[in-house]
Design a protein around this motif. Structure first.
Motif, PDB file in Angstrom:
ATOM      1  N   GLN A  23      -2.495  -0.914 -15.074  1.00  0.00           N
ATOM      2  CA  GLN A  23      -1.098  -0.842 -14.673  1.00  0.00           C
ATOM      3  C   GLN A  23      -0.939   0.205 -13.581  1.00  0.00           C
ATOM      4  N   PRO A  24      -0.133  -0.072 -12.556  1.00  0.00           N
ATOM      5  CA  PRO A  24       0.017   0.862 -11.444  1.00  0.00           C
ATOM      6  C   PRO A  24       0.946   2.019 -11.790  1.00  0.00           C
ATOM      7  N   PRO A  60       4.525  -2.032  -4.371  1.00  0.00           N
ATOM      8  CA  PRO A  60       3.923  -1.881  -3.035  1.00  0.00           C
ATOM      9  C   PRO A  60       2.891  -0.769  -2.983  1.00  0.00           C
ATOM     10  N   LEU A  61       1.861  -0.993  -2.176  1.00  0.00           N
ATOM     11  CA  LEU A  61       0.862   0.022  -1.891  1.00  0.00           C
ATOM     12  C   LEU A  61       1.329   0.875  -0.717  1.00  0.00           C
ATOM     13  N   VAL A  95       0.158  -4.066  -5.410  1.00  0.00           N
ATOM     14  CA  VAL A  95      -0.834  -3.986  -6.483  1.00  0.00           C
ATOM     15  C   VAL A  95      -1.180  -5.385  -6.968  1.00  0.00           C
ATOM     16  N   GLU A  96      -0.146  -6.206  -7.155  1.00  0.00           N
ATOM     17  CA  GLU A  96      -0.374  -7.560  -7.651  1.00  0.00           C
ATOM     18  C   GLU A  96      -1.188  -8.384  -6.655  1.00  0.00           C
ATOM     19  N   VAL A 100      -4.908 -10.167  -7.464  1.00  0.00           N
ATOM     20  CA  VAL A 100      -5.104 -11.609  -7.262  1.00  0.00           C
ATOM     21  C   VAL A 100      -6.252 -11.844  -6.288  1.00  0.00           C
ATOM     22  N   SER A 101      -6.288 -11.054  -5.209  1.00  0.00           N
ATOM     23  CA  SER A 101      -7.350 -11.197  -4.206  1.00  0.00           C
ATOM     24  C   SER A 101      -8.695 -10.793  -4.786  1.00  0.00           C
ATOM     25  N   TYR A 102      -8.738  -9.631  -5.420  1.00  0.00           N
ATOM     26  CA  TYR A 102     -10.011  -9.065  -5.872  1.00  0.00           C
ATOM     27  C   TYR A 102     -10.660  -9.905  -6.964  1.00  0.00           C
ATOM     28  N   CYS A 103      -9.844 -10.425  -7.860  1.00  0.00           N
ATOM     29  CA  CYS A 103     -10.391 -11.202  -8.982  1.00  0.00           C
ATOM     30  C   CYS A 103     -11.004 -12.522  -8.530  1.00  0.00           C
TER      31      CYS A 103
END
Length: 238
Positions: A23-24, A60-61, A95-96, A100-103
């Protein structure tokens, strides 16, 4: 910004798995400098992006990032330049979007040699000649292939979560997958800023929890350009 929670084993994850424990924790104190008009514009754009993402229920990052990759088949002569072979995979600003990208990215252990994975801030291409990189350099660490994926993941999380010291001086990071070892490097903007360079080294050591005996080497990009044995220069010579 930090990511807190149980760390997942991504090497055993499949595309249907969703991150359910990380969790962020947003750094609500972050405020871009308003020292000049450029920074004021960046602050305004950042605030607008935060407002949009929060409205959409996203986190947001501080920076927008992109994943890139480079691949060359050994023994096959290519007619394209190194720059033309750098392919963007995906970019993200929340973060989301990161998870999604990394997984859905292939794990480093499953990629052939030689392959380069790049994670860079928005607007910075993973090239020595890019205006953000041309006066900088990189910290280099060599790993046995059996452990490189874990250290790469730790570095990616630290970079995306803005956990490394002198973060504004960081351009991105690269995992170079080779036949006998893998090489992790962190690129920064200014090779002549000794305090930032050494501070980044110490921060990398701390966040990666590098075991005693690992050697870190700093190499300015202008030295890489002159290095005839470098992977990219070998590529350019065909």
């Amino acid at each position: 910004m930090e990511f807190v929670g149980e760390k997942r084993d991504f090497d055993s994850a499949n595309d249907n798995n969703k991150p359910n424990s990380a969790q962020p924790l947003l750094d609500s104190s972050f405020q871009p400098s308003l020292a000049d008009d450029t920074n004021a514009k960046e602050a305004e754009e950042f605030s607008e992006r935060i407002a949009r993402d929060l409205k959409d229920g996203l986190h947001p990052l501080k920076h927008k990032f992109a994943f890139w990759y480079t691949r060359r088949t050994p023994g096959v002569r290519t007619q394209t330049s190194y720059e033309d072979n750098i392919k963007k995979i995906v970019d993200f600003s929340s973060v989301e979007g990161f998870w999604v990208s990394y997984c859905h990215l292939a794990r480093p252990s499953s990629l052939p040699s030689p392959t380069d994975l790049h994670l860079f801030k928005e607007g910075i291409r993973p090239l020595w000649e890019d205006s953000a990189n041309c006066n900088g350099g990189k910290w280099i660490i060599r790993f046995k292939k059996v452990v490189s994926g874990r250290f790469w993941e730790d570095l990616v999380l630290a970079l995306v979560g803005d956990q490394l010291d002198f973060g504004d001086n960081i351009c991105g990071a690269v995992l170079s997958i080779r036949f006998n070892e893998d090489i992790l490097s962190v690129w920064n903007r200014n090779a002549s800023d000794h305090q930032a360079v050494m501070g980044l080294r110490d921060s990398i050591k701390r966040h990666l929890k590098l075991p005693h005996g690992y050697v870190m080497e700093y190499k300015p990009h202008d030295a890489s350009l002159r290095d005839n044995s470098s992977y990219r220069n070998t590529w350019l010579r065909g």
